[in-house]
Design a protein around this motif. Structure first.
Motif, short mmCIF file in Angstrom:
data_model
loop_
_atom_site.label_atom_id
_atom_site.label_comp_id
_atom_site.label_asym_id
_atom_site.label_seq_id
_atom_site.Cartn_x
_atom_site.Cartn_y
_atom_site.Cartn_z
N ALA A 1 1.01 -1.03 0.52
CA ALA A 1 -0.16 0.02 -0.06
C ALA A 1 1.09 1.32 0.07
O ALA A 1 0.57 2.22 -0.86
N LEU A 2 1.99 1.15 0.78
CA LEU A 2 2.29 2.80 0.90
C LEU A 2 3.24 2.72 -0.28
O LEU A 2 3.01 3.22 -1.07
N LYS A 3 3.95 1.36 -0.48
CA LYS A 3 4.45 1.19 -2.39
C LYS A 3 3.94 2.25 -3.61
O LYS A 3 4.12 2.75 -4.22
N ASN A 4 2.73 1.47 -3.00
CA ASN A 4 1.72 2.09 -4.78
C ASN A 4 0.97 3.36 -4.57
O ASN A 4 0.73 3.92 -5.67
N ARG A 5 0.52 3.86 -3.17
CA ARG A 5 0.25 5.17 -3.56
C ARG A 5 0.04 5.06 -2.04
O ARG A 5 -0.72 6.49 -1.08
#
Lengths: 507, 507
Positions: B278-282
């Motif tokens: 989730a952090l990587k993507n958004r």
């Protein structure tokens, strides 16, 4: 069958090194075969640590597996055979018929909770579907279930060596809810406890459950029990016993860093109200039923009818006369322990010496380990003025409170503490008056009965064995019947969970 | 609309003589029109005595009458019109939109409970028919219903001057259960309380209910509130506020002659766990949502996201960078009271000065009565070592806890106290890891959310606004949603009752 006297922790037997004690034959005060070792603090911690480790797995067992496990416990208890009855008779002094019935009830409770688990209604699933178009904000998807609170400490009760001890109602309902159980066995029936404890341990193993799902500890004093309630891994307590014991556990639980609920069923004198027409029409019949209920099991029931309240009348006199006639024929019975017999004699002596109390009659005198039924009488004003007359005398002691009129009877009711049961004896012409009291009585007790006595406690969905403090520590619950499972559950809400992350029951 | 500053007892207005205080304009610290008199002990007793007298009648109102009464309260609140919003804005500093929404929610809650009452399921009726032929003993007829526990004391919350105050969730659910309510109004919004209190009083009168069904008291200090909880006629307490206040009430309630349940919703820092994918993507999108949730209502929500937990990564850095960029643009907002604004500044200063804590960013600086959002960062080891970093700073303060790896993140979770909510931000690839945590998180909080923040609390059947201690005093319940009604009920069993003596619902 050999009694090892060992603690049952983690699927194993361990000798407790914190003192030694013996099972005592109730009828003689003599030690029985087998010596028991008390649990150390390390034993308590070992049991709770394993219970905590088992918790995550046990609480997520399928309903079918959990139900089968409860049934397996019943099967294993059955498999102990007559050794269990023989040992329980020796330790408790209770007769064979009663203990065979109690064993049946114990197995019946386990099977009833198995059924309850299979039905799954106790999870109280709730679904609020999402509404992405709602204004001003979209509505999320919400789902709710009830989950087990965590490992539960269960204290065995002296007066139900089977049905409210190691695998009794508290244990059955906690296990049904998904909570591992650590039992503190009652020292009045350690051999009985060991036999049942081993049966539960076997059922845990045969069911392939984590060994920490169940443990049983002995305690030579009160330290192990106190340590258990103070242990941070324990999340609720089930207890049946004295008010002093129950309130002590409540205090420990409330002073923890994380306070926990204590479900203590403590003391009750179970008022019986006799109405005028019932007395007029069938005083002797009611007296016969009363003496029988009073002396049942040496009066050692939580629901023993210790208080009779009625307006003075010829009917009340006839009731008392009949009781006076019946009691001397009532044999003394062995009490659960020598200490209970002694406390009972002291309680009876206090009533005998009370300036405002008159003796109606004693039952047949017994030996040092026996209790004889006793009935006393006082008037309403004295009863109201002397709060100590409400103290439970555990055993077959009863007190008749004679009221001047219906108004004084209401005053007596207004002065009573919380009770497990209130029984009303009424005939047709009493119904209107009795109906007016219903609302007051609902605030006084967890169960109201008409034309009966509270000593029979059905294990069924509509039973409440509970009541306002000090009858219990928490009047919002029951310790008998299927509703008991709710004591060990709490709600959790899941918002916008993808299906793969939801518990199966909520998908 | 005139503010009288009077207590509302027994359908009348009475001037309290125990000191005087004023409503204070939150934005300026200046007194508003109207002075309020504090309740004396005699006022408390007058209110509870009337509540006790009203109880027997009120709890036996028909479901239809009780539902109509709840709806009548909503109607009367609506009828106050804009005066209510204007006064609440002045006293609380909350903006018009929020208070209009809160008014809608307050009326919606009352109507939802009216629906719940009409449906009647909360009584949880149970029927076990008799079986006279059962062996060895005939089976009695048993019927069960849940009844109201008795008069309830409700403490208004500072942060919801409408939805959790005089006619808020606690009052609505207690009245729905059949309990008269005595409200201790919050001194931060006395004028708002008076307006709503009068509306409830009107609804009581128009509905033809006993005047004791509702009362509202002011308190210049804490004495009246304490006396209320200690009063023997009060049988349960609803409270939303600080941990200090809640635990003080718990202590009073547990030391009563008859202890009573306290439902205190106290403190929570509502952990938000950010997963790697989730952090990587958004990361930026999540940071935007987070800053918005953190600063909503000046952060004065029980469910304000005060703790972010994540494994260190480029994504976490991006999240923090985005928050660092957004926060300085976030305006300061008027806080509920000057004392709350001061306590918030002190809490932020403690974090600023903490040796193990680094500042991420502050929001735009405000005046003495305003709170600016603040975000800090620490590492997992420091967070675990410094328990004080778990203390709630009431307002828009957040702390990011950076973990070395997933194992350390689990350690952080293992060290957390009970919470109202835990939010998880996950993408598809995070689901397996997040699923493994579910079981641990269920033991930590009453509500778990995916890809959201806890600040929106639906009033619905599947909502749990509750959680393990110290988030609340009693993790077995919720204070928001229809399940809240169960806090104020207890079971009663009726054995062998003739139909004429049974409550109507059980006939």
């Amino acid at each position: 069958m050999t009694i090892s006297g060992n603690l049952l922790i983690g699927g194993k037997e361990t000798r407790g090194s914190n003192g030694e004690f013996f099972g005592i034959e109730a009828a003689t005060g003599q030690p029985l075969p087998g010596s028991f070792g008390g649990a150390t603090k390390a034993d308590v911690e070992a049991a709770t640590t394993l219970a905590w480790e088992a918790f995550d797995i046990y609480r997520e067992t399928s309903l079918e597996d959990r139900a089968a496990f409860l049934e397996a416990i019943a099967t294993e208890i059955d498999a102990i055979g007559d050794d269990l009855i023989v040992r329980a008779m020796a330790e408790s002094g209770l007769p064979r018929g009663r203990l065979e019935g109690e064993r049946g009830r114990t197995m019946g409770q386990l099977r009833l909770f198995a059924k309850e688990v299979r039905e799954g209604k106790f999870q109280e699933l709730r679904f609020d579907p999402a509404d992405p178009n709602r204004k001003p904000a979209p509505k999320p998807d919400l789902r709710l279930r009830h989950i087990a609170v965590g490992p539960v400490a269960v204290f065995g009760a002296s007066n139900f060596p089977l049905a409210f001890s190691v695998a009794g109602g508290d244990t059955a309902s906690a296990l049904a809810a998904g909570c591992p159980v650590v039992v503190k066995a009652h020292s009045a029936h350690p051999g009985t406890s060991e036999l049942v404890g081993r049966a539960v341990q076997k059922a845990v193993e045969k069911s392939g459950l984590p060994a920490g799902t169940f443990a049983m500890l002995f305690d030579t004093g009160i330290e192990a029990g106190q340590a258990l309630v103070a242990d941070p891994r324990i999340r609720a307590v089930g207890f049946t016993g004295s008010r002093r014991g129950g309130t002590a556990l409540m205090k420990i639980a409330s002073e923890r860093k994380q306070p926990i609920p204590v479900y203590a069923e403590m003391s009750s004198i179970n008022p019986v109200i006799l109405f005028p027409d019932a007395l007029k029409n069938r005083a002797e019949q009611i007296a016969t039923g009363f003496v029988s209920s009073l002396s049942l099991g040496a009066g050692q029931f939580c629901t023993n009818p210790g208080l009779i309240i009625a307006v003075g009348s010829d009917g009340l006199d006839a009731f008392i006369d009949k009781a006076r006639q019946l009691l001397p024929e009532t044999p003394a019975q062995t009490m659960l322990t020598g200490a209970i017999a002694k406390a009972y004699r002291e309680g009876v002596a206090r009533l005998e010496q009370h300036p405002e109390v008159r003796l109606v009659a004693h039952g047949r005198k017994g030996g040092d380990f026996e209790g004889a039924a006793s009935l006393f009488e006082t008037d309403a004003a004295s009863f109201i003025a002397h709060h100590e007359l409400q103290d439970e005398v555990f055993g077959a002691a009863g007190l008749v409170v004679r009221c001047r009129d219906a108004q004084e009877l209401e005053e007596v009711l207004g002065n009573l503490e919380g009770q497990l049961t209130v029984a009303l004896h009424v005939d047709e012409a009493d119904l209107a008056e009795a109906s007016c009291l219903r609302s007051k009585l609902e605030m006084l007790a967890g169960r109201l009965l008409i034309n009966g006595f509270g000593t029979g406690v059905e294990v069924s969905p509509a039973m409440v064995h509970g009541g306002p403090y000090p009858a219990t520590s928490d009047g919002r619950t029951t310790s008998v019947g299927t509703l008991a499972i709710y004591r060990f559950l709490r709600p959790v809400s899941y918002q916008d969970f993808p299906a793969s992350m939801l518990p199966h029951s909520l998908r």
